[in-house]
Design an enzyme around this catalytic site. Sequence first.
Site, mmCIF file in Angstrom:
data_model
loop_
_atom_site.group_PDB
_atom_site.id
_atom_site.type_symbol
_atom_site.label_atom_id
_atom_site.label_comp_id
_atom_site.label_asym_id
_atom_site.label_seq_id
_atom_site.Cartn_x
_atom_site.Cartn_y
_atom_site.Cartn_z
ATOM 1 N N HIS A 50 0.964 -1.187 0.120
ATOM 2 C CA HIS A 50 0.194 -0.029 -0.011
ATOM 3 C C HIS A 50 0.924 1.115 0.220
ATOM 4 O O HIS A 50 2.065 1.311 0.368
ATOM 5 C CB HIS A 50 -0.916 0.208 1.228
ATOM 6 C CG HIS A 50 -1.653 -1.068 1.585
ATOM 7 N ND1 HIS A 50 -1.526 -1.805 2.936
ATOM 8 C CD2 HIS A 50 -2.504 -1.933 0.933
ATOM 9 C CE1 HIS A 50 -2.111 -2.690 2.991
ATOM 10 N NE2 HIS A 50 -2.896 -2.964 1.676
ATOM 11 N N HIS A 52 1.341 4.440 2.121
ATOM 12 C CA HIS A 52 0.694 5.044 3.476
ATOM 13 C C HIS A 52 1.226 6.530 3.523
ATOM 14 O O HIS A 52 1.805 7.050 2.606
ATOM 15 C CB HIS A 52 1.613 4.289 4.482
ATOM 16 C CG HIS A 52 0.964 2.991 4.930
ATOM 17 N ND1 HIS A 52 0.900 2.530 6.192
ATOM 18 C CD2 HIS A 52 0.869 1.874 3.944
ATOM 19 C CE1 HIS A 52 0.316 1.227 6.121
ATOM 20 N NE2 HIS A 52 0.325 0.967 4.751
ATOM 21 N N HIS A 67 -3.237 3.858 5.566
ATOM 22 C CA HIS A 67 -3.278 4.003 4.181
ATOM 23 C C HIS A 67 -3.757 5.263 3.658
ATOM 24 O O HIS A 67 -4.594 6.169 4.045
ATOM 25 C CB HIS A 67 -4.437 2.955 3.654
ATOM 26 C CG HIS A 67 -4.160 1.503 3.895
ATOM 27 N ND1 HIS A 67 -5.065 0.499 3.666
ATOM 28 C CD2 HIS A 67 -3.245 1.054 4.472
ATOM 29 C CE1 HIS A 67 -4.602 -0.699 4.026
ATOM 30 N NE2 HIS A 67 -3.369 -0.296 4.739
ATOM 31 N N HIS A 75 -11.506 0.957 3.381
ATOM 32 C CA HIS A 75 -10.340 0.181 2.701
ATOM 33 C C HIS A 75 -11.137 -0.691 1.550
ATOM 34 O O HIS A 75 -12.150 -1.269 1.697
ATOM 35 C CB HIS A 75 -9.573 -0.964 3.564
ATOM 36 C CG HIS A 75 -8.660 -1.695 3.024
ATOM 37 N ND1 HIS A 75 -7.471 -1.325 2.516
ATOM 38 C CD2 HIS A 75 -8.749 -2.873 2.695
ATOM 39 C CE1 HIS A 75 -6.743 -2.001 1.770
ATOM 40 N NE2 HIS A 75 -7.474 -3.232 2.298
ATOM 41 N N HIS A 86 -9.274 2.940 -0.425
ATOM 42 C CA HIS A 86 -8.548 3.974 -0.383
ATOM 43 C C HIS A 86 -7.588 4.330 -1.537
ATOM 44 O O HIS A 86 -7.312 3.204 -2.395
ATOM 45 C CB HIS A 86 -7.403 3.739 0.743
ATOM 46 C CG HIS A 86 -8.099 3.458 1.998
ATOM 47 N ND1 HIS A 86 -7.632 2.252 2.908
ATOM 48 C CD2 HIS A 86 -8.946 4.211 2.642
ATOM 49 C CE1 HIS A 86 -8.334 2.315 3.917
ATOM 50 N NE2 HIS A 86 -9.442 3.257 3.952
ATOM 51 N N ASP A 89 -4.397 1.883 -1.794
ATOM 52 C CA ASP A 89 -4.494 0.775 -1.702
ATOM 53 C C ASP A 89 -3.988 -0.206 -3.009
ATOM 54 O O ASP A 89 -3.848 -1.410 -3.109
ATOM 55 C CB ASP A 89 -6.231 0.256 -1.837
ATOM 56 C CG ASP A 89 -6.879 0.520 -0.616
ATOM 57 O OD1 ASP A 89 -6.137 0.467 0.520
ATOM 58 O OD2 ASP A 89 -7.927 0.539 -0.417
ATOM 59 N N HIS A 127 3.579 -5.443 3.661
ATOM 60 C CA HIS A 127 3.231 -6.220 4.794
ATOM 61 C C HIS A 127 3.529 -7.636 5.056
ATOM 62 O O HIS A 127 3.630 -8.308 3.822
ATOM 63 C CB HIS A 127 1.539 -6.013 4.785
ATOM 64 C CG HIS A 127 1.250 -4.665 5.346
ATOM 65 N ND1 HIS A 127 1.001 -4.254 6.457
ATOM 66 C CD2 HIS A 127 1.004 -3.554 4.385
ATOM 67 C CE1 HIS A 127 0.703 -2.830 6.569
ATOM 68 N NE2 HIS A 127 0.629 -2.595 5.161
ATOM 69 N N ARG A 162 4.168 -4.723 9.470
ATOM 70 C CA ARG A 162 4.922 -3.809 8.598
ATOM 71 C C ARG A 162 6.414 -4.438 8.348
ATOM 72 O O ARG A 162 7.249 -4.082 9.076
ATOM 73 C CB ARG A 162 4.782 -2.341 8.711
ATOM 74 C CG ARG A 162 3.239 -1.872 8.900
ATOM 75 C CD ARG A 162 3.243 -0.463 9.475
ATOM 76 N NE ARG A 162 1.832 0.030 9.604
ATOM 77 C CZ ARG A 162 1.431 1.318 9.493
ATOM 78 N NH1 ARG A 162 2.340 2.156 9.725
ATOM 79 N NH2 ARG A 162 0.214 1.574 9.735
#
Length: 177
Positions: A50, A52, A67, A75, A86, A89, A127, A162
């Site tokens: 994603h 961020h 996000h 989301h 988002h 995303d 992630h 993360r």
Amino acid sequence: MNAIVFFDPNCSGNSNIKGTIKIHQCSPKSPVLFHVNLTGLSKDTVHAIHVHEYGNLTKGCMSTGSHFNPTNETHGSYLYPKEPRHVGDLINNIQSSKKGVINYKFWDHLTSLSGPMSIVGRAIVIHEGKDDLGRGGLGPNGRVINKKVHKESLKTGNAGGRMACGIIGRDKSHHFT
Ligand code: CU
Ligand code: ZN
């Protein structure tokens, strides 16, 4: 315009992920091309990816915020284009090879490298787990069967820790091969 993200295990995250994501946009309203070139991942695994909010790595990937969500949506996924998602995303998930490498290109139609949707100066986070596309906690008929999981799904996609992150910075023009 072009941007680049450098993943350096010495600077961010708690993994050995190393490499770049090169980002290209021909004009301010055209789709954005991402070329992911990373090594050091676990083998043959799906990981959420994603944009961020913040390019802030003072606490590693934890200080990059949520996000990127300038349109204030829940989301979701590009796979469900009629539903909200988002801006950050992207394609939700990427998969590593049997050698723990990712060399993969994808397009995104919501992000930009300029204007209010600009991702420059923000961060890309990879992630540990898989993004559930906003469908977590739902039963086969689309009804909520686990409230807690579904609530988190609409925020983070339940993507887990993360693992690695890098700041999206401006770059000179480069060619995509
Ligand atoms: Cu994320
Ligand atoms: Zn999201």
